[in-house]
Design an enzyme around this catalytic site. Sequence first.
Site, mmCIF file in Angstrom:
data_model
loop_
_atom_site.group_PDB
_atom_site.id
_atom_site.type_symbol
_atom_site.label_atom_id
_atom_site.label_comp_id
_atom_site.label_asym_id
_atom_site.label_seq_id
_atom_site.Cartn_x
_atom_site.Cartn_y
_atom_site.Cartn_z
ATOM 1 N N GLY A 54 0.819 -1.195 0.000
ATOM 2 C CA GLY A 54 0.000 0.000 0.000
ATOM 3 C C GLY A 54 0.859 1.252 0.000
ATOM 4 O O GLY A 54 2.004 1.227 0.438
ATOM 5 N N SER A 55 0.324 2.352 -0.507
ATOM 6 C CA SER A 55 1.017 3.634 -0.378
ATOM 7 C C SER A 55 0.825 4.136 1.044
ATOM 8 O O SER A 55 0.033 3.596 1.804
ATOM 9 C CB SER A 55 0.451 4.641 -1.378
ATOM 10 O OG SER A 55 0.778 4.244 -2.695
ATOM 11 N N GLY A 56 1.557 5.185 1.387
ATOM 12 C CA GLY A 56 1.442 5.739 2.731
ATOM 13 C C GLY A 56 2.597 5.350 3.639
ATOM 14 O O GLY A 56 2.638 5.766 4.792
ATOM 15 N N HIS A 57 3.522 4.512 3.122
ATOM 16 C CA HIS A 57 4.671 4.077 3.921
ATOM 17 C C HIS A 57 5.972 4.693 3.422
ATOM 18 O O HIS A 57 7.057 4.215 3.741
ATOM 19 C CB HIS A 57 4.805 2.554 3.874
ATOM 20 C CG HIS A 57 3.563 1.811 4.208
ATOM 21 N ND1 HIS A 57 2.928 1.971 5.412
ATOM 22 C CD2 HIS A 57 2.814 0.931 3.505
ATOM 23 C CE1 HIS A 57 1.841 1.198 5.423
ATOM 24 N NE2 HIS A 57 1.750 0.580 4.284
ATOM 25 N N LYS A 105 5.405 -8.285 2.101
ATOM 26 C CA LYS A 105 5.117 -8.125 3.531
ATOM 27 C C LYS A 105 3.891 -8.979 3.876
ATOM 28 O O LYS A 105 2.934 -9.042 3.102
ATOM 29 C CB LYS A 105 4.843 -6.646 3.862
ATOM 30 C CG LYS A 105 6.045 -5.763 3.537
ATOM 31 C CD LYS A 105 5.914 -4.372 4.119
ATOM 32 C CE LYS A 105 4.719 -3.582 3.589
ATOM 33 N NZ LYS A 105 4.718 -3.404 2.122
ATOM 34 N N ASP A 110 -1.723 -8.360 0.531
ATOM 35 C CA ASP A 110 -0.440 -8.362 -0.181
ATOM 36 C C ASP A 110 -0.070 -9.772 -0.610
ATOM 37 O O ASP A 110 0.357 -10.002 -1.742
ATOM 38 C CB ASP A 110 0.681 -7.802 0.710
ATOM 39 C CG ASP A 110 0.537 -6.305 0.959
ATOM 40 O OD1 ASP A 110 -0.552 -5.898 1.398
ATOM 41 O OD2 ASP A 110 1.490 -5.548 0.715
ATOM 42 N N HIS A 219 -0.275 0.270 9.481
ATOM 43 C CA HIS A 219 -1.481 0.800 8.832
ATOM 44 C C HIS A 219 -2.434 1.388 9.848
ATOM 45 O O HIS A 219 -3.631 1.472 9.617
ATOM 46 C CB HIS A 219 -2.233 -0.308 8.092
ATOM 47 C CG HIS A 219 -1.397 -1.027 7.105
ATOM 48 N ND1 HIS A 219 -0.654 -2.123 7.427
ATOM 49 C CD2 HIS A 219 -1.183 -0.787 5.796
ATOM 50 C CE1 HIS A 219 -0.025 -2.546 6.341
ATOM 51 N NE2 HIS A 219 -0.327 -1.755 5.348
#
Lengths: 357, 212
Positions: A54-57, A105, A110, A219
Amino acid sequence: MKKLINKPEDFVRESLEGMALAHPDLIKIHLDPNFVYRADAPVQGKVAVISGGGSGHEPMHGGFVGKGMLDAACPGEVFTSPTPDQMFEAAKAVHGGAGVLFIVKNYTGDVMNFEMAAELAHTEGIPVQNILIDDDVAVKDSLYTAGRRGTGTTVLAEKICGAAAEAGYDLKQVADLCRRVNLNGRCMGMALTSCTVPAKGTPTFELGDDEMEIGIGIHGEPGRERMKIKSADEITEMLALAIIEDPAYTRTVREWDMEKGEWVEVELTDEPFREGDQVIAMVNSMGGTPVAELYVVYRKLHEICEKKGLKIVRNLVGAYITSLEMQGVSITLLRVDDEMLRFWDAPVHTPALRWGM
Amino acid sequence: MIVTKDQIVLWLRRVADVLEENKDYLTQLDAAIGDADHGINMDRGFKRVLGQLPKVEDKDIGSILKTTGMALISSVGGAGGPLYGTLFMRAGMAVDGKQELTPEDLVTLLRAAVDGVVQRGKAELGDKTMVDALLPALQAFQKAVEAGEDLDVALERAVAAAEEGMKATIPMLAKKGRASYLGERSIGHQDPGATSSYLILKALLDTVRETT
């Protein structure tokens, strides 16, 4: 919600576009499906190392694309895993004839999306292997859950495996090394504040001004326990001891049998830390914690490791695997041997990590 | 009584509407025990399906369902993408080339779809997942068809079983997916995946009722 965004639905794409403009010498981007890839890809004869999530990391994973690390990174929507077509298209774009390693991950979404991507790559004739990172010691009762989550060790695995691929390791060797890195890495994180997914607009969870959440993932998912906030030294001790005193952990993972073209279950066990171990220590900001506070944590971590007989031979202090603007910290310890250390020290040049070149 | 190709297309369009209407509801359910994106993801996925439908509407039911699956796989993300993608792909593969479906065809379709989900997600009954709605629905449908019930009656029983299964997830302890990390804290919340599965089956029943 106060954020530097235009429209929530444009956030991921516009961030990728900006990144490409900022680092044209290192990376290129492909949109629809979205992936970031090395500017000089495909590198002929080299195993291609691909990750995603996911984006945001950020900076993980796109910020780690470049020489000596990842060949491609597939960003999903914020906190949502990418889709198989992204990984499949990325694999085709960077495959240099020596196969593709997917570093995944351990999150249900995922894992499933990367498994479908591996099946697609296989049908296209690309040799492929999926290695899971599941290093988060905060997850208890892992028998009754989806297992330990993939957190800080991911960054270290991407660096070490990227260097091994650059040095000419074949796919099996890079995959074996990646599995070994995972089995020697442990991580735990905590949050002082929540974070807000742009498409949602409100914080993922509520946390009082005087509270903290110990044992979070990446998350904004809930952790081990919520408690009154403590001093930096006390928090560091809680995280560090949970990692250092974590017993052996056994899990069953699915890996790809390249010859048969099917998934096989593999049981893997890691060993706890022991006095005399050499470790790489990462003190990581969850996004909103300033570097000065990270060094306060590192100071205490250093003291605890000395007391426990662990020798920190390398360290990484900064924001590398984040949860948007969350304040908080995660600690990762990776037991290293000479081979891992050599690849850690090897030159790397990516938007977020650079040394030796 | 049969299900026609036109009804399948109408069903998929209705699913898109229903998921749009329930976008916030599903997302709220997911916020309680997951990562608050299920409604958003499913809505995005079926919008993509709507965009693809005109290209395959004149083909067979198998192609329409497989195209639906591919659209979901490439647009939903999370766990929902591979699971619902696999569900529709396997459903399509089970009825390849068909222009209409008998009740027996629908049994074959549903069984292939549910088997696909179970394989992909490795979930069992009672794990607090979409399987808890889908498997009872399949069993109820198969039983009704074997007993010679009409298609609409069989579908009614399937939807009733799915609803019951969905509600039964409320007291369950999650053992799969992100909700599993909550342990005891997952108890008392309805599973969002079981809920979307129920809504999708209910949309099939409503479509068949309205158009036969």
